[in-house]
Design a protein around this motif. Structure first.
Motif, PDB file in Angstrom:
ATOM      1  N   ILE A 130      65.257  -4.387  12.483  1.00 26.60           N
ATOM      2  CA  ILE A 130      65.189  -3.583  13.698  1.00 26.60           C
ATOM      3  C   ILE A 130      64.687  -4.532  14.783  1.00 26.60           C
ATOM      4  O   ILE A 130      63.649  -5.157  14.620  1.00 26.60           O
ATOM      5  CB  ILE A 130      64.232  -2.393  13.553  1.00 26.60           C
ATOM      6  CG1 ILE A 130      64.758  -1.415  12.516  1.00 26.60           C
ATOM      7  CG2 ILE A 130      64.012  -1.698  14.886  1.00 26.60           C
ATOM      8  CD1 ILE A 130      63.823  -0.276  12.194  1.00 26.60           C
TER       9      ILE A 130
ATOM     10  N   ASN B 121      60.354  -8.095  11.551  1.00 27.22           N
ATOM     11  CA  ASN B 121      61.222  -6.960  11.833  1.00 27.22           C
ATOM     12  C   ASN B 121      62.057  -6.547  10.629  1.00 27.22           C
ATOM     13  O   ASN B 121      63.106  -5.940  10.778  1.00 27.22           O
ATOM     14  CB  ASN B 121      62.140  -7.276  13.020  1.00 27.22           C
ATOM     15  CG  ASN B 121      61.366  -7.334  14.308  1.00 27.22           C
ATOM     16  OD1 ASN B 121      60.330  -6.695  14.446  1.00 27.22           O
ATOM     17  ND2 ASN B 121      61.837  -8.100  15.256  1.00 27.22           N
TER      18      ASN B 121
ATOM     19  N   ASP C 264      66.029   5.513  17.781  1.00 30.32           N
ATOM     20  CA  ASP C 264      65.762   4.072  17.819  1.00 30.32           C
ATOM     21  C   ASP C 264      64.323   3.847  17.366  1.00 30.32           C
ATOM     22  O   ASP C 264      63.382   4.054  18.129  1.00 30.32           O
ATOM     23  CB  ASP C 264      65.973   3.520  19.219  1.00 30.32           C
ATOM     24  CG  ASP C 264      65.901   2.009  19.278  1.00 30.32           C
ATOM     25  OD1 ASP C 264      65.306   1.392  18.363  1.00 30.32           O
ATOM     26  OD2 ASP C 264      66.425   1.435  20.245  1.00 30.32           O
TER      27      ASP C 264
ATOM     28  N   GLN D  84      66.852  -1.259  21.232  1.00 23.10           N
ATOM     29  CA  GLN D  84      67.884  -2.079  20.606  1.00 23.10           C
ATOM     30  C   GLN D  84      69.212  -1.885  21.323  1.00 23.10           C
ATOM     31  O   GLN D  84      69.510  -0.807  21.811  1.00 23.10           O
ATOM     32  CB  GLN D  84      68.046  -1.695  19.137  1.00 23.10           C
ATOM     33  CG  GLN D  84      66.778  -1.894  18.336  1.00 23.10           C
ATOM     34  CD  GLN D  84      66.985  -1.473  16.906  1.00 23.10           C
ATOM     35  OE1 GLN D  84      67.498  -2.239  16.124  1.00 23.10           O
ATOM     36  NE2 GLN D  84      66.597  -0.253  16.602  1.00 23.10           N
TER      37      GLN D  84
ATOM     38  N   ILE E 196      69.830   0.407  13.891  1.00 21.72           N
ATOM     39  CA  ILE E 196      69.279  -0.813  13.312  1.00 21.72           C
ATOM     40  C   ILE E 196      70.018  -2.011  13.887  1.00 21.72           C
ATOM     41  O   ILE E 196      71.056  -1.854  14.537  1.00 21.72           O
ATOM     42  CB  ILE E 196      69.361  -0.812  11.772  1.00 21.72           C
ATOM     43  CG1 ILE E 196      70.809  -0.816  11.286  1.00 21.72           C
ATOM     44  CG2 ILE E 196      68.583   0.364  11.199  1.00 21.72           C
ATOM     45  CD1 ILE E 196      70.971  -1.055   9.798  1.00 21.72           C
ATOM     46  N   THR E 197      69.503  -3.204  13.616  1.00 21.49           N
ATOM     47  CA  THR E 197      70.139  -4.415  14.115  1.00 21.49           C
ATOM     48  C   THR E 197      71.086  -5.018  13.088  1.00 21.49           C
ATOM     49  O   THR E 197      72.189  -5.429  13.417  1.00 21.49           O
ATOM     50  CB  THR E 197      69.071  -5.449  14.512  1.00 21.49           C
ATOM     51  OG1 THR E 197      68.164  -4.829  15.420  1.00 21.49           O
ATOM     52  CG2 THR E 197      69.695  -6.643  15.188  1.00 21.49           C
TER      53      THR E 197
END
Length: 168
Positions: free
Chosen positions: A33, A41, A84, A94, A112-113
């Protein structure tokens, strides 16, 4: 990749049904994240709580909701609330378009990333937070290859969002 993810999620469900081992093993989805370069993260959630991972879905904004609620996305004709967790954690919003669809009746997605890995561990592998350092959104940490990974309390996030949206 999608078939591999679904296979691992299904294997997590099978592991829950096996009672031969005294230590119950769980498969965890490991993801990031926020800033991917920051090793702080890394987060984990039981793979059984993941219904689907969506990429490049359009998020439609909603008025009068908390800032961590990005809006809703359309999943097979049903609206899903997009949360988020970075904003809930006091970090920058994000910009990714990757979402974990939660496997319950809440119709919730987490932004999420990146998806990093799957990891199998027992309940004893989780270092639970003490009452003094208890977090609202994390149950504890897992040590995975030398990295401390936060174990996300998905239900606490959903409950907080539900209460705040209802009171808006």
């Amino acid at each position: 990749m999608a078939e591999e993810i679904l296979s691992l999620i299904k294997s997590s469900a099978q592991e829950k049904n096996e009672s031969q081992n005294t230590e119950q093993k769980t498969t965890w989805l490991i993801f990031t994240i926020g800033n991917q370069a920051d090793r702080k993260n890394l987060y984990a959630m039981p793979a059984g709580k993941v219904k689907e991972i969506l990429r490049d879905a359009t998020v439609f904004p909603l008025p009068f909701v908390p800032t961590y609620v990005n809006g809703v996305l359309n999943r097979y004709g049903d609206p899903y609330v997009v949360i988020d967790p970075a904003i809930m954690d006091g970090k920058e919003a994000q910009k990714s378009f990757l979402f974990i669809v939660i496997n319950d009746e809440s119709h919730t997605c987490l932004r999420i990333t990146d998806v990093k890995d799957f990891f199998t561990a027992t309940e004893n592998d989780i270092v639970h937070f003490s009452d003094a350092e208890l977090s609202d959104f994390y149950e504890g940490t897992l040590n995975i290859n030398g990295d401390d990974v936060f174990v996300m309390n998905v239900q606490a996030i959903i409950d907080k969002a539900g209460k705040e949206i209802a009171s808006a």
